[in-house]
Design a protein around this motif. Structure first.
Motif, PDB file in Angstrom:
ATOM      1  N   TYR A  14       0.967  -1.237  -0.106  1.00 18.02           N
ATOM      2  CA  TYR A  14       0.037  -0.139  -0.215  1.00 18.02           C
ATOM      3  C   TYR A  14       1.029   1.117   0.125  1.00 18.02           C
ATOM      4  CZ  TYR A  14      -3.625   3.327   1.373  1.00 18.02           C
ATOM      5  OH  TYR A  14      -4.624   4.243   1.502  1.00 18.02           O
ATOM      6  N   LYS A  15       0.486   2.035  -1.095  1.00 17.03           N
ATOM      7  CA  LYS A  15       1.365   3.415  -1.206  1.00 17.03           C
ATOM      8  C   LYS A  15       0.677   4.832  -0.443  1.00 17.03           C
ATOM      9  CE  LYS A  15       4.170   0.924  -3.401  1.00 17.03           C
ATOM     10  NZ  LYS A  15       5.551   0.374  -2.861  1.00 17.03           N
ATOM     11  N   GLY A  16      -0.540   4.392   0.177  1.00 16.19           N
ATOM     12  CA  GLY A  16      -1.141   5.440   0.664  1.00 16.19           C
ATOM     13  C   GLY A  16      -0.449   5.794   2.134  1.00 16.19           C
ATOM     14  N   LYS A  17      -0.994   7.184   2.499  1.00 15.74           N
ATOM     15  CA  LYS A  17      -0.302   7.820   3.822  1.00 15.74           C
ATOM     16  C   LYS A  17      -1.028   7.049   5.001  1.00 15.74           C
ATOM     17  CE  LYS A  17       0.655  12.426   2.059  1.00 15.74           C
ATOM     18  NZ  LYS A  17       0.170  13.981   1.908  1.00 15.74           N
ATOM     19  N   LYS A  18      -2.183   6.699   4.818  1.00 18.72           N
ATOM     20  CA  LYS A  18      -2.970   5.883   6.046  1.00 18.72           C
ATOM     21  C   LYS A  18      -3.955   5.323   5.690  1.00 18.72           C
ATOM     22  CE  LYS A  18      -5.836   9.783   7.605  1.00 18.72           C
ATOM     23  NZ  LYS A  18      -6.410  10.610   8.567  1.00 18.72           N
ATOM     24  N   TRP A  19      -4.515   4.133   6.236  1.00 19.06           N
ATOM     25  CA  TRP A  19      -5.556   3.592   5.820  1.00 19.06           C
ATOM     26  C   TRP A  19      -6.796   4.016   6.112  1.00 19.06           C
ATOM     27  CZ3 TRP A  19      -4.273  -0.693   3.166  1.00 19.06           C
ATOM     28  CH2 TRP A  19      -2.983  -1.233   3.343  1.00 19.06           C
ATOM     29  N   GLU A  25      -7.044   7.556  13.571  1.00 20.49           N
ATOM     30  CA  GLU A  25      -5.989   6.940  13.438  1.00 20.49           C
ATOM     31  C   GLU A  25      -5.076   6.977  14.840  1.00 20.49           C
ATOM     32  OE1 GLU A  25      -1.861   6.600  10.934  1.00 20.49           O
ATOM     33  OE2 GLU A  25      -3.118   8.331  10.758  1.00 20.49           O
TER      34      GLU A  25
END
Length: 284
Positions: A14-19, A25
């Protein structure tokens, strides 16, 4: 769907900053991805429990499908199933959210996971909370057989935690369901698989019957005491594979008999080259 698949099965890609998450978070409620090793250990632990209970163990696809259901994907899976009721709103919603994807393999995997894990569930009182929706008349008016209730087309999530159910029942048209599992009508404890283990989710397969026993008002919520009827026609992936294998075996046997019969009609001795070839084609 791709993001959720990566969260469950391959978080490192996964390349996103956060899920994406419905909880902030860093809070204790926020979901956390598991490594491949953690997943393998969790499956090993669960299968040990199944083996000790003399039950069929989980396959990897069933295990992953079960985890996927406990996250945001549950909405898509249930929309696919509930749209089969023919309700125009649900059909339109399914088209908008799922397109042409009906997730048949994943849904079968979830169903199989639930059936297997239900064998480990301790019988208990269950709760379910809902809000913002009106129940059909069949839940309040007896039919010609003296029954009240309905059938849930999708999976049914309940919990052993009454406070958790009340949380989901906050708002207009607040409704609480209270049920007790039985020897046959048991759901699957999803806590060890769940992305939100604090919910203490008990999951039932599609086509669960809910019969209304009695109704009352508790605070601002309508309380429905229900009796559950499990869909006993549901099959695990193992059972489906076994039936398919038997079907292919029977098909091959019928083909052998038809070929031999045809050869015998042209070879009176049944020992000629045509008959010998037909028999050798099916030798194992």
């Amino acid at each position: 769907s791709e993001i959720e698949w990566k969260f469950v099965n391959d978080p490192a890609s996964y390349k996103g900053k956060k899920w994406p998450d419905r909880f902030k978070e860093g809070t204790k409620e926020a979901r956390k991805p598991r490594t491949q090793k953690e997943l393998e250990e969790a499956l090993k632990k669960k299968n040990k429990q199944l083996e000790e209970a003399n039950c069929t163990v989980l396959q990897w696809p069933e295990f992953i499908a079960g985890i996927l259901y406990t996250g945001p994907m549950y909405e898509k899976y249930n929309l696919v199933l509930r749209a089969e009721s023919g309700v125009p709103f649900l059909i339109s919603r399914r088209k908008a959210l799922c397109g042409s994807n009906k997730y048949p393999t994943t849904i079968h995997g979830i169903n199989s996971c639930v059936i297997k894990l239900s064998k480990l569930t301790r019988v208990n009182v269950l709760w379910r909370g809902s809000t913002g929706a009106k129940l059909p008349r069949s839940f309040f008016e007896e039919d010609k057989f003296g029954l009240k209730g309905g059938i849930e087309y999708g999976f049914t999530s309940m919990t052993t935690e009454q406070d958790q159910a009340r949380h989901y029942a906050k708002g207009k048209a607040s409704t609480l369901f209270r049920s007790r599992m039985g020897m046959v009508n048991r759901g699957a404890e999803m806590q060890d698989l769940s992305q939100y283990p604090f919910e203490a989710e008990i999951l039932f397969p599609p086509l669960l019957g809910m019969e209304i026993v009695d109704t009352s008002v508790e605070g601002s919520s309508l309380l429905l005491n229900t009796s559950l009827s499990l869909n006993l026609m549901s099959e695990t992936l193992d059972q489906v594979e076994t039936k398919r294998f038997k079907l292919l075996q029977d098909t091959a046997l019928n083909m052998e008999m038809e070929i031999l019969r045809a050869c015998m009609e042209t070879d009176a001795t049944n020992h000629g080259p045509a008959a010998r070839f037909a028999r050798s084609a099916f030798d194992t």
